[in-house]
Design a protein around this motif. Structure first.
Motif, short mmCIF file in Angstrom:
data_model
loop_
_atom_site.label_atom_id
_atom_site.label_comp_id
_atom_site.label_asym_id
_atom_site.label_seq_id
_atom_site.Cartn_x
_atom_site.Cartn_y
_atom_site.Cartn_z
N THR A 1 8.48 6.69 -8.16
CA THR A 1 8.48 5.31 -8.68
C THR A 1 9.09 4.35 -7.66
OG1 THR A 1 10.54 5.68 -9.87
CG2 THR A 1 8.51 5.91 -11.14
N ASP A 2 10.06 4.83 -6.89
CA ASP A 2 10.70 3.95 -5.90
C ASP A 2 9.70 3.41 -4.88
OD1 ASP A 2 13.18 3.89 -6.96
OD2 ASP A 2 14.19 4.90 -5.29
N VAL A 3 8.87 4.29 -4.32
CA VAL A 3 7.99 3.83 -3.25
C VAL A 3 6.94 2.87 -3.82
CG1 VAL A 3 6.47 4.45 -1.35
CG2 VAL A 3 8.34 5.97 -1.96
N SER A 4 6.22 3.28 -4.85
CA SER A 4 5.11 2.44 -5.34
C SER A 4 5.61 1.20 -6.07
CB SER A 4 4.22 3.24 -6.29
OG SER A 4 3.31 4.01 -5.55
N LEU A 5 6.54 1.38 -7.00
CA LEU A 5 6.88 0.26 -7.89
C LEU A 5 8.01 -0.60 -7.34
CD1 LEU A 5 6.34 -1.20 -10.49
CD2 LEU A 5 7.60 0.57 -11.73
N ARG A 6 9.14 0.02 -7.06
CA ARG A 6 10.26 -0.74 -6.48
C ARG A 6 9.83 -1.34 -5.13
NH1 ARG A 6 15.87 -0.14 -7.46
NH2 ARG A 6 15.57 1.81 -8.54
N GLY A 7 9.09 -0.55 -4.35
CA GLY A 7 8.64 -1.01 -3.03
C GLY A 7 7.73 -2.23 -3.14
N THR A 8 6.85 -2.22 -4.14
CA THR A 8 5.94 -3.37 -4.33
C THR A 8 6.75 -4.61 -4.69
OG1 THR A 8 4.08 -1.98 -4.94
CG2 THR A 8 4.04 -4.24 -5.76
N LEU A 9 7.76 -4.44 -5.53
CA LEU A 9 8.61 -5.59 -5.88
C LEU A 9 9.38 -6.09 -4.66
CD1 LEU A 9 9.90 -7.54 -7.94
CD2 LEU A 9 11.69 -5.80 -8.28
N TYR A 10 10.06 -5.17 -3.97
CA TYR A 10 10.93 -5.59 -2.86
C TYR A 10 10.15 -6.25 -1.73
CZ TYR A 10 14.93 -2.96 -4.80
OH TYR A 10 15.95 -2.50 -5.57
N MET A 11 9.00 -5.66 -1.38
CA MET A 11 8.26 -6.24 -0.25
C MET A 11 7.64 -7.57 -0.66
SD MET A 11 8.09 -5.61 2.86
CE MET A 11 7.57 -7.09 3.76
N ASN A 36 0.81 -1.23 0.00
CA ASN A 36 0.00 0.00 0.00
C ASN A 36 0.84 1.28 0.00
OD1 ASN A 36 -2.49 1.71 0.78
ND2 ASN A 36 -1.09 2.02 2.50
N ALA A 37 2.08 1.22 0.49
CA ALA A 37 2.88 2.45 0.63
C ALA A 37 2.98 3.17 -0.72
CB ALA A 37 4.28 2.12 1.15
N GLY A 38 2.83 4.47 -0.68
CA GLY A 38 2.94 5.25 -1.91
C GLY A 38 2.99 6.73 -1.60
N ILE A 39 3.61 7.49 -2.49
CA ILE A 39 3.60 8.95 -2.37
C ILE A 39 3.23 9.53 -3.73
CG2 ILE A 39 5.31 9.05 -0.51
CD1 ILE A 39 7.39 9.88 -2.66
N THR A 40 2.79 10.78 -3.72
CA THR A 40 2.44 11.41 -4.99
C THR A 40 2.95 12.84 -5.03
OG1 THR A 40 0.63 11.78 -6.55
CG2 THR A 40 0.16 12.22 -4.24
N GLN A 41 3.02 13.39 -6.22
CA GLN A 41 3.46 14.79 -6.39
C GLN A 41 2.66 15.37 -7.56
OE1 GLN A 41 7.52 13.96 -7.42
NE2 GLN A 41 8.23 13.94 -5.30
N PRO A 42 2.02 16.54 -7.35
CA PRO A 42 1.21 17.12 -8.42
C PRO A 42 2.06 17.98 -9.36
CG PRO A 42 0.96 18.39 -6.42
CD PRO A 42 1.96 17.31 -6.11
N ILE A 43 2.89 17.35 -10.19
CA ILE A 43 3.72 18.15 -11.09
C ILE A 43 3.60 17.67 -12.54
CG2 ILE A 43 5.41 19.10 -9.47
CD1 ILE A 43 7.14 16.74 -9.84
N LYS A 44 3.93 18.56 -13.46
CA LYS A 44 3.73 18.27 -14.88
C LYS A 44 5.00 17.69 -15.51
CE LYS A 44 0.19 21.80 -15.55
NZ LYS A 44 -0.93 20.86 -15.35
N THR A 45 4.82 17.09 -16.68
CA THR A 45 5.88 16.34 -17.35
C THR A 45 7.23 17.08 -17.35
OG1 THR A 45 4.23 15.35 -18.77
CG2 THR A 45 6.52 15.19 -19.52
N LEU A 46 7.24 18.32 -17.82
CA LEU A 46 8.51 19.02 -17.98
C LEU A 46 9.16 19.42 -16.65
CD1 LEU A 46 7.82 21.26 -21.12
CD2 LEU A 46 8.97 19.04 -20.98
N ASP A 47 8.38 19.35 -15.60
CA ASP A 47 8.92 19.73 -14.28
C ASP A 47 9.44 18.55 -13.47
OD1 ASP A 47 8.20 22.39 -14.79
OD2 ASP A 47 6.15 22.00 -14.12
#
Ligand code: NAD
Length: 249
Positions: A109-119, A88-99
């Motif tokens: 990506t680390d928290v949601s994706l890498r974290g899902t794999l590692y756990m 479930n762990a995840g973080i978000t950021q409201p920013i646009k592509t170029l930023d």
């Protein structure tokens, strides 16, 4: 009592109004013993104690593979099994592509994706040994509709990655009796937006939700319970939308 005696680990479950905490609470109501994993050991312990004395909290930064393995070891030492894992762990950021900076990309990506794999890697061997288990992965409507309502494109990418990872793990781990499913919540009222979602933004979003309300954490927790329990015994590789109809596809 859908989870009587099951040992259930939930990542990112310290946040008081969060989806993980609501899930941990509901699992406990259904007879599970819950392991709460979060960044801060004291916060995780306090969250576990708030649910009941038989639950435990552990420090675990899911982006760190050694920390995930260590947390799984501690759960096994305390409870002897891991029947259910909710990534479930995840973080978000409201920013646009170029930023999006490299640091932004990595953080999200680390928290949601890498974290899902590692756990998952940390919990799967115990599940295989026990002959089965259930893994629930928290994605987002953002993965499906190209941006949800708050997260940037890197968040959508991370959450779309979670869906692919979960489906591939479901295919690979099915023969071991391990089911892997995903949830794609719409906008749920938690603290993930850190107060940055204005009443005007909320009103605008409501116009696109047929059920005419934002989601509550319990709406998602109930689907976690379904996917963690034997109610979903023949369901694997599935994605369940919990979005009030915000995306119908
Ligand atoms: P939240 O901010 O309330 O809780 C997130 C928790 O994750 C916090 O306790 C935080 O400490 C923990 N966390 C952050 N980084 C971590 C790390 N590296 N290791 C371990 N724990 C970490 O958020 P929430 O709204 O409850 O979100 C839970 C999940 O649901 C997230 O994956 C989020 O992306 C997803 N989601 C939320 C919504 C929503 O509208 N709230 C919508 C779709 C998806």
């Amino acid at each position: 009592m859908l989870l009587q005696g099951r040992i259930c680990a939930v990542t990112g479950a310290a946040s008081e109004r969060g989806l993980g905490r609501a899930t941990a609470r509901l699992f406990a109501e259904h007879g599970a013993k819950v392991a709460i994993l979060d960044l801060d050991e004291n916060a995780a312990k306090a969250a576990a104690a708030a649910i009941g004395p038989e639950h435990r909290g552990y420090a675990c930064n899911v982006t760190d593979k050694a920390a995930c393995l260590a947390a799984a070891e501690r759960i096994l030492a305390d409870f002897g099994r891991i029947d259910v894992l909710v990534n479930n762990a995840g973080i978000t950021q409201p920013i646009k592509t170029l930023d999006i900076t490299p640091e932004n990309y990595e953080a999200v990506t680390d928290v949601s994706l890498r974290g899902t794999l590692y756990m998952s890697q940390a919990a799967i061997p115990a599940m295989q040994k026990a002959g089965g288990g259930a893994i629930v992965c928290m994605s987002s409507v953002s993965a499906q509709r190209g941006g949800g309502v708050f997260g940037g494109p890197h968040y959508s990418a991370a959450k779309a990655g979670v869906l692919g990872l979960a489906r591939a793990m479901a295919r690979e781990l099915g023969p071991s009796g391990i089911r892997v499913n995903s949830i794609t919540p719409g906008l749920i009222q938690t603290d993930i937006t850190q107060g940055k979602l204005s009443p005007e933004m909320k009103a605008e979003i409501l116009k696109g939700i047929p059920l005419n309300r934002l989601g509550d954490a319990i709406d998602v927790a109930r689907i976690c319970l379904f996917l963690a329990s034997d109610l979903s015994s023949y369901v694997t590789g599935a994605t369940i939308d919990v979005n009030g109809g915000m995306l119908i596809h």
